[in-house]
Design an enzyme around this catalytic site. Structure first.
Site, PDB file in Angstrom:
ATOM      1  N   HIS A  17       0.843  -1.208   0.000  1.00 41.84           N
ATOM      2  CA  HIS A  17       0.000   0.000   0.000  1.00 41.84           C
ATOM      3  C   HIS A  17       0.879   1.258   0.000  1.00 41.84           C
ATOM      4  O   HIS A  17       0.609   2.225  -0.714  1.00 41.84           O
ATOM      5  CB  HIS A  17      -0.878   0.050   1.263  1.00 41.84           C
ATOM      6  CG  HIS A  17      -1.912  -1.027   1.364  1.00 41.84           C
ATOM      7  ND1 HIS A  17      -2.094  -1.783   2.507  1.00 41.84           N
ATOM      8  CD2 HIS A  17      -2.836  -1.464   0.484  1.00 41.84           C
ATOM      9  CE1 HIS A  17      -3.084  -2.636   2.320  1.00 41.84           C
ATOM     10  NE2 HIS A  17      -3.555  -2.470   1.099  1.00 41.84           N
ATOM     11  N   LYS A  41     -15.254  -8.363   4.331  1.00 42.75           N
ATOM     12  CA  LYS A  41     -14.137  -8.690   5.227  1.00 42.75           C
ATOM     13  C   LYS A  41     -14.469  -8.335   6.666  1.00 42.75           C
ATOM     14  O   LYS A  41     -15.027  -7.270   6.933  1.00 42.75           O
ATOM     15  CB  LYS A  41     -12.889  -7.899   4.819  1.00 42.75           C
ATOM     16  CG  LYS A  41     -12.319  -8.282   3.467  1.00 42.75           C
ATOM     17  CD  LYS A  41     -11.096  -7.429   3.158  1.00 42.75           C
ATOM     18  CE  LYS A  41     -10.511  -7.750   1.792  1.00 42.75           C
ATOM     19  NZ  LYS A  41      -9.512  -6.752   1.379  1.00 42.75           N
ATOM     20  N   ARG A  90      -2.369  -6.292  -8.339  1.00 44.70           N
ATOM     21  CA  ARG A  90      -1.236  -7.169  -8.063  1.00 44.70           C
ATOM     22  C   ARG A  90      -1.093  -8.271  -9.096  1.00 44.70           C
ATOM     23  O   ARG A  90       0.002  -8.641  -9.496  1.00 44.70           O
ATOM     24  CB  ARG A  90      -1.406  -7.831  -6.679  1.00 44.70           C
ATOM     25  CG  ARG A  90      -1.213  -6.888  -5.537  1.00 44.70           C
ATOM     26  CD  ARG A  90      -1.687  -7.505  -4.257  1.00 44.70           C
ATOM     27  NE  ARG A  90      -3.106  -7.838  -4.375  1.00 44.70           N
ATOM     28  CZ  ARG A  90      -3.882  -8.160  -3.363  1.00 44.70           C
ATOM     29  NH1 ARG A  90      -3.385  -8.247  -2.157  1.00 44.70           N
ATOM     30  NH2 ARG A  90      -5.159  -8.420  -3.554  1.00 44.70           N
ATOM     31  N   SER A 128      -3.030  -7.722   3.148  1.00 46.53           N
ATOM     32  CA  SER A 128      -3.252  -7.601   4.592  1.00 46.53           C
ATOM     33  C   SER A 128      -3.762  -8.925   5.160  1.00 46.53           C
ATOM     34  O   SER A 128      -3.394  -9.322   6.266  1.00 46.53           O
ATOM     35  CB  SER A 128      -4.277  -6.502   4.882  1.00 46.53           C
ATOM     36  OG  SER A 128      -3.854  -5.274   4.358  1.00 46.53           O
TER      37      SER A 128
HETATM   38  O1  PNS Z   1      -8.747  -3.047   0.383  1.00 45.78           O
HETATM   39  P1  PNS Z   1     -10.047  -3.589  -0.148  1.00 45.78           P
HETATM   40  O2  PNS Z   1     -10.756  -4.387   0.940  1.00 45.78           O
HETATM   41  O3  PNS Z   1      -9.893  -4.374  -1.413  1.00 45.78           O
HETATM   42  O4  PNS Z   1     -10.938  -2.300  -0.482  1.00 45.78           O
HETATM   43  C1  PNS Z   1     -12.282  -2.433  -0.899  1.00 45.78           C
HETATM   44  C2  PNS Z   1     -13.038  -1.131  -0.597  1.00 45.78           C
HETATM   45  C3  PNS Z   1     -12.994  -0.828   0.881  1.00 45.78           C
HETATM   46  C4  PNS Z   1     -12.413   0.007  -1.392  1.00 45.78           C
HETATM   47  C5  PNS Z   1     -14.521  -1.335  -1.061  1.00 45.78           C
HETATM   48  O5  PNS Z   1     -15.070  -2.399  -0.367  1.00 45.78           O
HETATM   49  C6  PNS Z   1     -15.355  -0.067  -0.859  1.00 45.78           C
HETATM   50  O6  PNS Z   1     -15.301   0.835  -1.666  1.00 45.78           O
HETATM   51  N1  PNS Z   1     -16.125  -0.019   0.264  1.00 45.78           N
HETATM   52  C7  PNS Z   1     -16.937   1.138   0.586  1.00 45.78           C
HETATM   53  C8  PNS Z   1     -18.413   0.855   0.304  1.00 45.78           C
HETATM   54  C9  PNS Z   1     -18.673   0.906  -1.176  1.00 45.78           C
HETATM   55  O7  PNS Z   1     -18.557   1.925  -1.826  1.00 45.78           O
HETATM   56  N2  PNS Z   1     -19.023  -0.277  -1.745  1.00 45.78           N
HETATM   57  C10 PNS Z   1     -19.299  -0.416  -3.158  1.00 45.78           C
HETATM   58  C11 PNS Z   1     -18.028  -0.618  -3.919  1.00 45.78           C
HETATM   59  S1  PNS Z   1     -18.325  -0.675  -5.661  1.00 45.78           S
END
Ligand code: PNS
Length: 164
Positions: A17, A41, A90, A128
């Protein structure tokens, strides 16, 4: 491209990150690292704890701020006039999930463009989730996450064992 958001769950932040944050910080005037909830998660660290770890890891970058937000990323972008969303890629296995999110975010807030940065190959295997799994079995992850994050991770895992 003046303002970009780098969203993620960052539970906890890894060196992969940080590599992305440093590269984006060199490309735009201002980067917001947004700690958001990934409904798929279960978190180990609270959002505030994650924020503390990221703040410590990016203190050498003066155009980076860190925020916690518990709503939709698209709403955060709209409310804060951010039109660039940055995600790290990745491997091919990331692609399907990332495309879905990018398309959904485009539907929710068409002004925001998602751009992808190839993760530095030395971090291509790093996540993570894997760091937590390996640390949970006492494997060495001290060179994969920032120093403070490592210290807090070990403390948290010890606390969890004590509670068990
Ligand atoms: O690090 P990650 O877990 O891959 O990140 C995913 C994240 C947190 C960016 C995604 O789950 C997110 O945007 N969550 C906020 C809620 C939201 O907007 N959900 C719709 C995503 S299209």
């Amino acid at each position: 491209m003046n303002r970009a958001v780098y969203p993620g769950s960052f539970d906890p932040i890894t060196n992969g990150h940080i590599d992305v944050i440093e590269r984006v910080a060199g490309m735009v005037e201002h980067v917001t690292v947004a700690i958001l909830i990934n409904a798929k998660k279960q978190g180990l660290f609270s959002l505030e704890e994650r924020k503390e770890l990221i703040l410590d890891a990016v203190k050498h970058l003066d155009n980076v701020e860190v925020v916690c937000f518990s709503g939709l990323l698209a709403d955060y972008c709209r409310d804060n006039h951010i039109d660039v969303i940055v995600r790290g890629l990745r491997a091919v296995s990331d692609y399907e999930y990332e495309i879905q999110m990018a398309q959904m975010n485009r539907k929710l807030y068409p002004k925001a463009e998602t751009i992808f940065l190839m993760t530095n190959p030395i971090y291509a295997y790093l996540s993570s989730s894997l760091v937590k799994e390996v640390a949970g079995f006492s494997g060495c992850v001290s060179d994969l996450i920032p120093e403070l994050a490592y210290k807090k991770l070990i403390e948290k895992l010890h606390d969890e064992r004590d509670d068990f």
